[in-house]
Scaffold this active site. Structure first.
Site, PDB file in Angstrom:
ATOM      1  CB  SER A   1      69.722  40.726  62.283  1.00  0.00           C
ATOM      2  OG  SER A   1      69.744  40.809  60.870  1.00  0.00           O
TER       3      SER A   1
ATOM      4  CE1 TYR B   1      65.193  43.051  56.334  1.00  0.00           C
ATOM      5  CE2 TYR B   1      67.313  42.187  57.026  1.00  0.00           C
ATOM      6  CZ  TYR B   1      66.442  43.242  56.893  1.00  0.00           C
ATOM      7  OH  TYR B   1      66.818  44.485  57.307  1.00  0.00           O
TER       8      TYR B   1
ATOM      9  CB  THR C   1      62.146  43.764  58.736  1.00  0.00           C
ATOM     10  OG1 THR C   1      62.667  43.551  60.044  1.00  0.00           O
ATOM     11  CG2 THR C   1      62.580  45.129  58.240  1.00  0.00           C
TER      12      THR C   1
ATOM     13  CE  LYS D   1      63.477  46.879  63.440  1.00  0.00           C
ATOM     14  NZ  LYS D   1      64.204  47.209  62.206  1.00  0.00           N
TER      15      LYS D   1
ATOM     16  CG  HIS E   1      65.659  49.434  58.479  1.00  0.00           C
ATOM     17  ND1 HIS E   1      64.880  48.375  58.099  1.00  0.00           N
ATOM     18  CD2 HIS E   1      66.921  48.941  58.589  1.00  0.00           C
ATOM     19  CE1 HIS E   1      65.649  47.302  57.964  1.00  0.00           C
ATOM     20  NE2 HIS E   1      66.884  47.621  58.262  1.00  0.00           N
TER      21      HIS E   1
HETATM   22  C1  LIG Z   1      74.014  48.582  61.458  1.00  0.00           C
HETATM   23  C2  LIG Z   1      72.545  48.342  61.466  1.00  0.00           C
HETATM   24  C3  LIG Z   1      72.047  47.146  60.983  1.00  0.00           C
HETATM   25  C4  LIG Z   1      70.687  46.913  61.008  1.00  0.00           C
HETATM   26  N1  LIG Z   1      70.230  45.700  60.569  1.00  0.00           N
HETATM   27  C5  LIG Z   1      68.903  45.439  60.642  1.00  0.00           C
HETATM   28  C6  LIG Z   1      68.408  44.174  60.253  1.00  0.00           C
HETATM   29  O1  LIG Z   1      69.158  43.275  59.886  1.00  0.00           O
HETATM   30  N2  LIG Z   1      67.071  43.975  60.311  1.00  0.00           N
HETATM   31  C7  LIG Z   1      66.201  44.955  60.732  1.00  0.00           C
HETATM   32  O2  LIG Z   1      64.998  44.726  60.764  1.00  0.00           O
HETATM   33  N3  LIG Z   1      66.651  46.158  61.124  1.00  0.00           N
HETATM   34  C8  LIG Z   1      67.976  46.415  61.095  1.00  0.00           C
HETATM   35  N4  LIG Z   1      68.433  47.626  61.513  1.00  0.00           N
HETATM   36  C9  LIG Z   1      67.490  48.625  62.079  1.00  0.00           C
HETATM   37  C10 LIG Z   1      67.381  48.466  63.591  1.00  0.00           C
HETATM   38  O3  LIG Z   1      66.674  47.290  63.929  1.00  0.00           O
HETATM   39  C11 LIG Z   1      66.629  49.642  64.241  1.00  0.00           C
HETATM   40  O4  LIG Z   1      65.428  49.852  63.552  1.00  0.00           O
HETATM   41  C12 LIG Z   1      67.447  50.928  64.267  1.00  0.00           C
HETATM   42  O5  LIG Z   1      68.815  50.664  64.438  1.00  0.00           O
HETATM   43  C13 LIG Z   1      66.966  51.811  65.422  1.00  0.00           C
HETATM   44  O6  LIG Z   1      67.613  53.015  65.424  1.00  0.00           O
HETATM   45  P1  LIG Z   1      68.873  53.382  66.384  1.00  0.00           P
HETATM   46  O7  LIG Z   1      70.064  52.745  65.757  1.00  0.00           O
HETATM   47  O8  LIG Z   1      68.866  54.867  66.300  1.00  0.00           O
HETATM   48  O9  LIG Z   1      68.580  52.852  67.761  1.00  0.00           O
HETATM   49  C14 LIG Z   1      69.793  47.906  61.497  1.00  0.00           C
HETATM   50  C15 LIG Z   1      70.304  49.105  61.988  1.00  0.00           C
HETATM   51  C16 LIG Z   1      71.663  49.339  61.988  1.00  0.00           C
HETATM   52  C17 LIG Z   1      72.180  50.634  62.553  1.00  0.00           C
END
Ligand SMILES: Cc1cc2nc3c(=O)[nH]c(=O)nc-3n(C[C@H](O)[C@H](O)[C@H](O)COP(=O)(O)O)c2cc1C
Length: 336
Positions: free
Chosen positions: A91, A115, A141, A209, A233
């Protein structure tokens, strides 16, 4: 094992968390259709994504602030991905730079999640460092023009610890209030036209994404994306959108093989991975499951989660009558 504030940050979604729950529930709306008397004496979980082999159809999704889960943070996760032969997507909101991550985990296969801040110079320097560090792809993203309203964080008055570095965002945003800064890390003026700038600035393949519609998947293909990640997300942006699994078929149908379709959201079991493959995903990504492993046992904990999932995928393929992820077809699943 986590402080309640950090747990809420990792576990939570936005609004009423309809989408967060539906991401998981969507998998129960599909059933697997196994075929029998197939020679499954040799089954492999290996597959390819963006033309390169991975040990399983499951990658590590980008999740922010992993040091809140374990002091080793992103370095541990990269080590776990390397140990299991899969890709980690770092990330932008990490505590280490792309170069630091690549140096600490030289065997890791790395993608970088972007980002894209208002400061174009900062963004192009960041991308240059991503390329220099040997990353294989950029995951842009696109579902984050503003941060979703995460009520668990608001109720817990969750703030980031002062000593948590965020070296991949402009210095002016680094020490702001957590919620205000999250809302400002992206340039809200971005449109499809800006993808050209990204592709000129950075030679790596770009995945978008946060795609949930056939229309946007087609635009992604027209604008030269190498792939799309069907994702909401993890239920953390617009509450009330469809589960990722439910959005997957329309995206797969729209792009018709012109680019690779990946998905994430709600994957908790190897059988979930099989259902996503049957509905046309090339590979899936997992977010929270890996974070929980990281919280419990650092690199080993994250690795254990990935190994568990790989073992479940291997067993699932065998029982489904498929010798590899590539043999899973639309006929291996039906809606309930
Ligand atoms: C705590 C947390 C932080 C996340 N941070 C980012 C991020 O910085 N950038 C991003 O594109 N997606 C982020 N996501 C989304 C994840 O990449 C992903 O789409 C999502 O966690 C998938 O679902 P799951 O947790 O059910 O596997 C985040 C998700 C969580 C749970």
């Amino acid at each position: 094992m986590l402080d309640p504030g950090a747990f809420g940050y990792f576990a939570g979604g936005t609004g009423d968390e309809f989408t967060l729950r539906d991401n998981v529930e969507a998998f129960s709306r599909w059933q697997l259709r196994p075929r029998v008397l197939v020679d499954v004496s040799e089954v492999t979980t290996a597959t390819t994504v963006l033309g390169r082999e991975v040990s399983m159809p499951l990658l590590v999704a980008p999740t922010a602030f992993q040091r809140l889960a374990h002091p080793d943070g992103e370095l541990a996760t990269a080590g776990a991905a390397a140990a299991t032969g899969t890709v980690m997507c770092q990330s932008t909101l990490s505590s280490v730079t792309p170069g630091e991550l690549a140096t600490a985990a030289p065997d890791a296969r790395l993608w970088f999640q972007l980002y894209w801040s208002r400061d174009r110079g900062f963004t192009s320097d960041l991308l240059a460092r991503v390329v220099e560090a040997g990353f294989e792809a950029v995951v842009f993203t696109v579902d984050f023009p503003a941060a979703g309203r995460r009520e668990r964080d608001l109720r817990a008055a969750f703030t980031l610890p002062d000593d948590l570095p965020t070296p991949n965002i402009p210095a002016s945003l680094q020490r702001q209030d957590f919620h205000a800064a999250l809302g400002q890390i992206v340039d809200t003026t971005l449109t499809w036209r800006d993808l050209e700038w990204l592709r000129e600035t950075c030679s790596l393949p770009v995945l978008l994404k946060g795609i949930l519609s056939a229309e946007d998947a087609l635009l992604a293909a027209e604008h030269g994306a190498a792939g799309v990640i069907v994702s909401n997300h993890g239920g953390r942006q617009l509450d009330g959108v469809s589960a990722s699994l439910d959005a997957l078929p329309e995206v797969v149908e729209a792009v018709g093989g012109r680019l690779e379709v990946l998905m994430d959201g709600g994957v908790r079991r190897g059988t979930d991975v099989l259902k996503a493959l049957a509905l046309g995903a090339r590979v899936v990504l997992v977010g929270r499951s890996v974070v929980w492993g990281l919280a419990v046992g650092g690199q080993e904990g994250a690795r254990d989660v990935l190994e568990l999932l790989r073992a479940e995928v291997a067993l699932g393929l065998t029982l489904l009558g498929c010798r590899s992820p590539g043999e899973v077809t639309r006929a291996h699943v039906k809606s309930k």
